[in-house]
Write an enzyme that holds these catalytic residues in place. Sequence first.
Site, PDB file in Angstrom:
ATOM      1  N   CYS A   8       0.858  -1.188   0.000  1.00 30.36           N
ATOM      2  CA  CYS A   8       0.000   0.000   0.000  1.00 30.36           C
ATOM      3  C   CYS A   8       0.893   1.237   0.000  1.00 30.36           C
ATOM      4  O   CYS A   8       2.111   1.137  -0.177  1.00 30.36           O
ATOM      5  CB  CYS A   8      -0.974  -0.017   1.177  1.00 30.36           C
ATOM      6  SG  CYS A   8      -0.197  -0.042   2.805  1.00 30.36           S
ATOM      7  N   ARG A  14      -3.110  -0.626   5.614  1.00 29.40           N
ATOM      8  CA  ARG A  14      -3.772  -1.713   4.887  1.00 29.40           C
ATOM      9  C   ARG A  14      -2.885  -2.927   4.634  1.00 29.40           C
ATOM     10  O   ARG A  14      -3.310  -4.063   4.889  1.00 29.40           O
ATOM     11  CB  ARG A  14      -4.311  -1.198   3.540  1.00 29.40           C
ATOM     12  CG  ARG A  14      -5.442  -0.212   3.702  1.00 29.40           C
ATOM     13  CD  ARG A  14      -5.695   0.531   2.412  1.00 29.40           C
ATOM     14  NE  ARG A  14      -4.531   1.343   2.051  1.00 29.40           N
ATOM     15  CZ  ARG A  14      -4.370   1.971   0.902  1.00 29.40           C
ATOM     16  NH1 ARG A  14      -5.306   1.862  -0.028  1.00 29.40           N
ATOM     17  NH2 ARG A  14      -3.296   2.697   0.679  1.00 29.40           N
ATOM     18  N   ASP A 115      -8.445   3.781   1.602  1.00 32.42           N
ATOM     19  CA  ASP A 115      -7.393   4.020   2.588  1.00 32.42           C
ATOM     20  C   ASP A 115      -7.954   4.561   3.903  1.00 32.42           C
ATOM     21  O   ASP A 115      -8.477   5.676   3.950  1.00 32.42           O
ATOM     22  CB  ASP A 115      -6.396   5.020   1.996  1.00 32.42           C
ATOM     23  CG  ASP A 115      -5.073   5.006   2.745  1.00 32.42           C
ATOM     24  OD1 ASP A 115      -5.064   4.596   3.918  1.00 32.42           O
ATOM     25  OD2 ASP A 115      -4.068   5.395   2.142  1.00 32.42           O
TER      26      ASP A 115
END
Length: 144
Positions: A8, A14, A115
Amino acid sequence: MKKIVFVCLGNICRSPMAEFVMKELDKGESLHIESRATSSWEHGNPVHQGTQKILRKYAISFDSSKGSQQISRADFEFFDLVVGMDESNVEDLLQISAGRYDDKIKLFRPGGVPDPWYTGDFETTWQDITAGCNALLELIGRTR
Ligand code: 4NP
């Protein structure tokens, strides 16, 4: 053993969540799993408190000493699958790869994982990531 790296932007929200969820699902049986960032922005920083809180809530064990690490050329060589958590991560990975490792780069799930750094909603991240990890595991299981 298949080697997978989740990637990410910051490697604090994440991709570490996906790394530790996938490790839990695989139970060390058939996969080597790590996570990285496309950027160096969070270099060395620990897993975000929001992700840590979710992992504790759902009893997923994790390495609390893990620090953010930007993906390297050696990583592209080492891993079989380089999984971007959203479309922009995949775009960045393709740019870094510059045609050399494009076949290894995949999107984690259709639509990606929004996100939580911006949304603040780690519970939705958890749902997206557990669903995506289960789907990925099934896909890999079929082609192992
Ligand atoms: P992640 O979230 O890519 O899921 O780890 C982010 C972490 C840090 C930043 C952006 C997104 N940042 O701007 O520093």
